[in-house]
Motif scaffolding. Structure first.
Motif, mmCIF file in Angstrom:
data_model
loop_
_atom_site.group_PDB
_atom_site.id
_atom_site.type_symbol
_atom_site.label_atom_id
_atom_site.label_comp_id
_atom_site.label_asym_id
_atom_site.label_seq_id
_atom_site.Cartn_x
_atom_site.Cartn_y
_atom_site.Cartn_z
ATOM 1 N N PHE A 15 0.499 -1.142 0.273
ATOM 2 C CA PHE A 15 -0.216 -0.003 -0.082
ATOM 3 C C PHE A 15 1.022 1.501 0.121
ATOM 4 C CE2 PHE A 15 -2.834 -3.046 2.554
ATOM 5 C CZ PHE A 15 -3.758 -2.963 1.105
ATOM 6 N N LEU A 16 1.717 0.963 0.768
ATOM 7 C CA LEU A 16 3.185 2.195 0.325
ATOM 8 C C LEU A 16 4.529 1.689 0.240
ATOM 9 C CD1 LEU A 16 2.363 3.018 4.398
ATOM 10 C CD2 LEU A 16 1.459 4.294 2.830
ATOM 11 N N PRO A 17 4.193 2.529 -1.442
ATOM 12 C CA PRO A 17 5.130 1.864 -1.903
ATOM 13 C C PRO A 17 6.711 2.386 -2.121
ATOM 14 C CG PRO A 17 4.017 3.007 -3.647
ATOM 15 C CD PRO A 17 3.367 3.006 -2.169
ATOM 16 N N ASP A 18 6.835 3.576 -1.113
ATOM 17 C CA ASP A 18 8.373 4.371 -0.699
ATOM 18 C C ASP A 18 8.255 3.680 0.220
ATOM 19 O OD1 ASP A 18 9.960 6.347 -0.588
ATOM 20 O OD2 ASP A 18 9.212 6.065 1.755
ATOM 21 N N ILE A 19 10.090 2.601 -0.027
ATOM 22 C CA ILE A 19 10.731 1.775 0.967
ATOM 23 C C ILE A 19 11.116 2.234 1.947
ATOM 24 C CG2 ILE A 19 12.460 2.900 0.320
ATOM 25 C CD1 ILE A 19 12.112 -0.843 0.659
ATOM 26 N N GLU A 20 11.057 3.400 2.366
ATOM 27 C CA GLU A 20 11.123 3.413 3.649
ATOM 28 C C GLU A 20 10.122 3.503 4.782
ATOM 29 O OE1 GLU A 20 12.810 7.843 4.411
ATOM 30 O OE2 GLU A 20 14.603 6.773 3.367
ATOM 31 N N LYS A 21 8.900 4.086 4.097
ATOM 32 C CA LYS A 21 7.364 4.513 4.886
ATOM 33 C C LYS A 21 7.801 2.711 4.955
ATOM 34 C CE LYS A 21 6.200 8.291 3.613
ATOM 35 N NZ LYS A 21 4.761 9.229 2.493
ATOM 36 N N ALA A 22 7.137 1.771 4.411
ATOM 37 C CA ALA A 22 6.921 0.397 3.805
ATOM 38 C C ALA A 22 7.911 0.001 4.696
ATOM 39 C CB ALA A 22 7.061 -0.545 2.312
ATOM 40 N N THR A 23 8.787 0.195 4.523
ATOM 41 C CA THR A 23 10.047 -0.808 6.287
ATOM 42 C C THR A 23 9.786 -0.366 7.143
ATOM 43 O OG1 THR A 23 11.544 -0.335 4.286
ATOM 44 C CG2 THR A 23 12.019 -0.784 6.607
ATOM 45 N N SER A 24 8.764 1.256 7.611
ATOM 46 C CA SER A 24 8.873 1.428 8.981
ATOM 47 C C SER A 24 7.251 0.804 9.111
ATOM 48 C CB SER A 24 8.302 2.925 8.812
ATOM 49 O OG SER A 24 7.784 2.835 10.046
#
Length: 645
Positions: free
Chosen positions: A209-218
């Motif tokens: 749902f969150l393709p941004d790697i940093e946000k997805a990781t969090s």
């Protein structure tokens, strides 16, 4: 060939040492499996041990559901002994490319293979067709049940030993064993190498749902932390690393906890997430951890972002590897109660109770003897196309006014029920005037040769059946054995397809050894036919127990049959005819069938050799093409070297 189907949630793949794997299987697995397959060479089965008193095959039998579980094991030398199995059948197949022969032993605690109807599950096979035809036809035109085509031996131990009283049945310790020491030793000890389970879990088609790697990781980090809490694992710390390049972005998160660690790798652009779950304690948590991790990931991605249905959930695959663990953990004592086979002291004992199922043995009624003998002769002695008559001799006691030959009287009285081809003739025990065994042997041989004169008159060359009356003494068995031990005499008198029958009642109560002893010489006599005269298959030695339902009286029929390739089929037909003739008043149970030595196949040529083109490779190739190589992982396990004493 078959595909592993790591993505099928019904499968649980364990890769590694079989003995270690059995030690680490969740305790609730034991006693639940419908089918267990063991593929081990015969000479290593006892070497691979779960504990001091339990080898790998014995542990595997404990996996079976006691009500319907079946175990199958291949063998290369001789059939294995499947302890705890009430019903065992040895299958033998002589048409294997390169190896020629293959043996498989099938056992169960509850399923009697002999009388159980086989079910065609519609499994496509390349070569062997179990249900290809309704019947087979032997050389004399008789129908043979095809389900017995591969049968070699059969054992039914339930009638003499109630060996499956409980779900897990073990032998009682001998006097020199200390039960308390067994509790301390059990399956884990200080001398054992530490154990661990590595669960490899992959989630594909996972569009975050969150393709941004940093946000997805969090988000993944938070979800996995919550999953560990729900699984009751003790988290110690975590570490993360994010890698971003012009073409790819990836993240690695490592969670350390008291019971092991988890490495999470995510590639949002490939809709892919991978977990390495290492447990060195609390092994029973492996399935819970897998479930919670899948739930955590699937709550953050879909294979179709526009759908919330279950069909839009990403696919997953998993397998386990048994590895080394972490020395010095304090959870091993608890783990041994939740994984591996049940401890010997957690199981109930097996008591050997002879003939417990069949009750008491009293004198069996004459009607039972009549039914069994008539049905046995009509079924087991097959009519031959090349003969007009078949000779049956009855070995009787002394020919006096005070001693009857029950078997002979039964066959003469019921002549109308026998095959019209049968000619029944008596062989009486030598009279007291013939005192020496040598003279008795000559006298008996002379009498049998007179029978052969009659034989030539009616056109039959050999004796097809021998019935041993219970009044016949042991000395006459010795006389016949000595006589037939002469190869020329045996070829002169006996048919190559000879059948011997011995049926004896007993007045001994249950648990007495006199029943067994009363049949001892007859049993040895029939056994000698197999070991001395008809050594090679087909040469079957069988025991069948009959019980009169009303009187609870019992009798045992011992059979030797040579040259009958359809013996199992004919034996089943015989037991069914006995029950039919008695109108349900007699029940039967086959106790054992033992075949002779398997024949050597000279210049073996297999009837069919499969080639690569005979298999459909497209599913495997399709799966291979769908893979994308993301990296390589090597796991090292280091053990502390102990100082020399």
């Amino acid at each position: 060939g078959t595909q592993p189907r790591l993505d099928d949630p019904r499968g649980r793949w364990w890769i590694g040492d079989a003995a270690r794997s059995l030690r680490l299987l969740p305790r609730e697995y034991y006693g639940t499996f419908d089918l267990v397959l063991v593929d081990l060479m015969s000479d290593v089965t006892d070497v691979l041990r779960i504990s001091e008193d339990l080898n790998v095959v014995e542990a595997a039998t404990l996996l079976l559901d006691p009500e319907r579980g079946i175990m199958a094991m291949n063998y290369d030398a001789g059939p294995p002994n499947l302890s705890g199995m009430n019903y065992v059948a040895d299958l033998y197949f002589v048409d294997v490319p390169f190896f020629c022969k293959q043996g498989i032993t099938v056992g169960s605690g509850a399923v009697d293979f002999f009388g159980k109807e086989q079910i065609d599950h519609g499994i496509d096979t390349l070569y062997w067709k179990f249900f290809g035809s309704d019947t087979n036809i032997d050389k004399d035109g008789h129908q043979i049940d095809p389900r017995f085509n591969l049968w070699n031996n059969y054992r039914n131990t339930k009638t003499i030993s109630n060996s499956r009283k409980t779900k897990y049945c073990r032998k009682r310790w001998s006097a020199d064993h200390d039960p308390q020491k067994k509790i301390e030793d059990n399956f884990f000890s200080e001398s054992d190498t530490s154990y661990g389970i590595l669960l490899i879990l992959e989630v594909e088609n996972c569009i975050f749902f969150l393709p941004d790697i940093e946000k997805a990781t969090s988000v993944i980090k938070t979800s996995v932390s919550q999953a560990l809490e729900r699984a009751n694992l003790t988290k110690l710390s975590w570490h993360e690393k994010i890698t971003i390049s012009a073409t790819t972005s990836a993240a690695t998160i490592v969670f350390l906890f008291q019971e092991g660690y988890i490495v999470v790798r995510i590639w949002p652009q490939y809709s892919y997430c991978a977990f390495d779950v290492m447990l060195w304690s609390k092994f029973e948590k492996q399935n819970v951890v897998r479930k919670e991790l899948l739930s955590a990931v699937r709550s953050n991605c879909r294979s179709n972002l526009n759908s919330t249905s279950d069909e839009a959930l990403p696919s997953s695959s998993a397998y386990r590897m048994v590895t080394g663990g972490m020395s010095g953990t304090d959870a091993m004592d608890k783990d041994q109660k939740t994984v591996g086979p049940p401890s010997p002291l957690e199981t109930e004992w097996c008591e050997e109770e002879y003939f417990t199922k069949k009750g008491h043995f009293y004198d069996i009624p004459q009607s039972v003897i009549e039914t069994v003998l008539v049905s046995s002769l009509n079924t087991l002695i097959r009519s031959k196309r090349t003969s007009t008559s078949q000779i049956i001799i009855v070995l009787c006691g002394k020919q006096t006014e005070h001693q009857a030959c029950t078997a002979l009287d039964t066959l003469v009285t019921n002549k109308h029920l026998l095959s019209t081809k049968f000619i029944v003739l008596p062989v009486w025990t030598c009279p007291p005037t013939i005192s020496s065994k040598i003279a008795c042997t000559r006298n008996t041989l002379s009498h049998l040769r007179k029978i052969m004169l009659i034989d030539k008159f009616v056109g039959i060359p050999k004796i097809d059946g021998i019935v041993i009356d219970h009044a016949a003494p042991r000395t006459m068995g010795q006389v016949l054995h000595k006589m037939f031990n002469n190869t020329e005499i045996r070829r002169e008198l006996l048919s190559k397809e000879c059948v011997l029958l011995a049926i004896l009642p007993s007045s001994s109560p249950a648990g007495s050894t006199s029943f067994k002893n009363s049949l001892s010489w007859q049993h040895v006599f029939l056994e000698r036919f197999q070991t001395d005269f008809y050594k090679h298959a087909p040469a079957y030695l069988s025991e069948v127990l009959f019980e009169d339902v009303g009187s609870r009286s019992s009798a045992q029929l011992r059979i030797f049959s040579a040259g009958d390739h359809g013996f199992f089929s004919h034996l089943l037909e015989m037991t069914e005819k006995v029950e039919q003739m008695s109108e349900g008043s007699l029940s039967s149970e086959v106790q054992s069938v033992k075949n002779g030595l398997n024949n050597y196949v000279a210049d073996f040529r297999p009837s069919f050799v499969a080639s690569r083109d005979d298999y459909d490779h497209e599913p495997a190739l399709e799966q291979w093409r769908s893979q994308k190589f993301m990296g390589r992982q090597t796991i090292f396990h280091f053990e502390e070297k102990k100082a020399a004493e």
